[in-house]
Design an enzyme around this catalytic site. Sequence first.
Site: not given
Ligand code: VGL
Length: 213
Positions: A13, A156, A111
């Site tokens: 991410d 994540c 995702k």
């Molecule tokens: C994430 C919160 C919401 C992450 C993704 O990438 O850690 N955290 N969506």
Amino acid sequence: MITKTQSALILVDIQNDFCGGGSLAVPDGDAIVPLANQLQPHFQLVIATQDWHPQDHMSFASNHPGHQVGEVMVLNDLNQVLWPNHCVQDSHGAELHPALDITRINKIVFKGVDRTIDSYSAFFDNAHLRSTGLADYLKEHGIQDVYIMGLATDYCVKFSCIDAATLGFNTHVIIDACRGIDLAVGDIQKSIQEMEEHGVTVLKFQDVIAKDF
Ligand code: VGL
Ligand code: ZN
């Protein structure tokens, strides 16, 4: 060049919304981008994940009138933290960080695409009902060792590491190439402990660069 054969690097991410100026900016998130770029040539396979939500995703506080960002709700029997709108499919915020070298990425895993359930892990949704196909992809490529870095340590990254270890991969988290949210102070530290309890090896960037695999 030291090539870590049978090893994959998973970049979690590294997207605009989790970096400076983003809607869910992780403190100092941008700092990991040069580390991701330096690590990539050392690996046989590079995977990137992208949080990829529909606008009406149930993890967004905005889709629950009367509820605030940071609150925890029970959704389909799972605790769900409510987040600001982030990583909406095809938006600028969902794009990979512009300074991230994307030329070596072999596969991107999207995702969080189902509006009804969140997916912190690169492998499964939060209820472990649906696989993203990443585990099969890694196995097809003969990968036994995975090295994980990215955003955010306490969400994540943590869930991706725990799933990878549970699936039987030798799992390493490159901890100084991750940044966390720490919604509650101590969350990052706790997440490191949890990862270790699940058999994840905690390494530093320099250990990986220097290690002769
Ligand atoms: C994430 C919160 C919401 C992450 C993704 O990438 O850690 N955290 N969506
Ligand atoms: Zn998300």
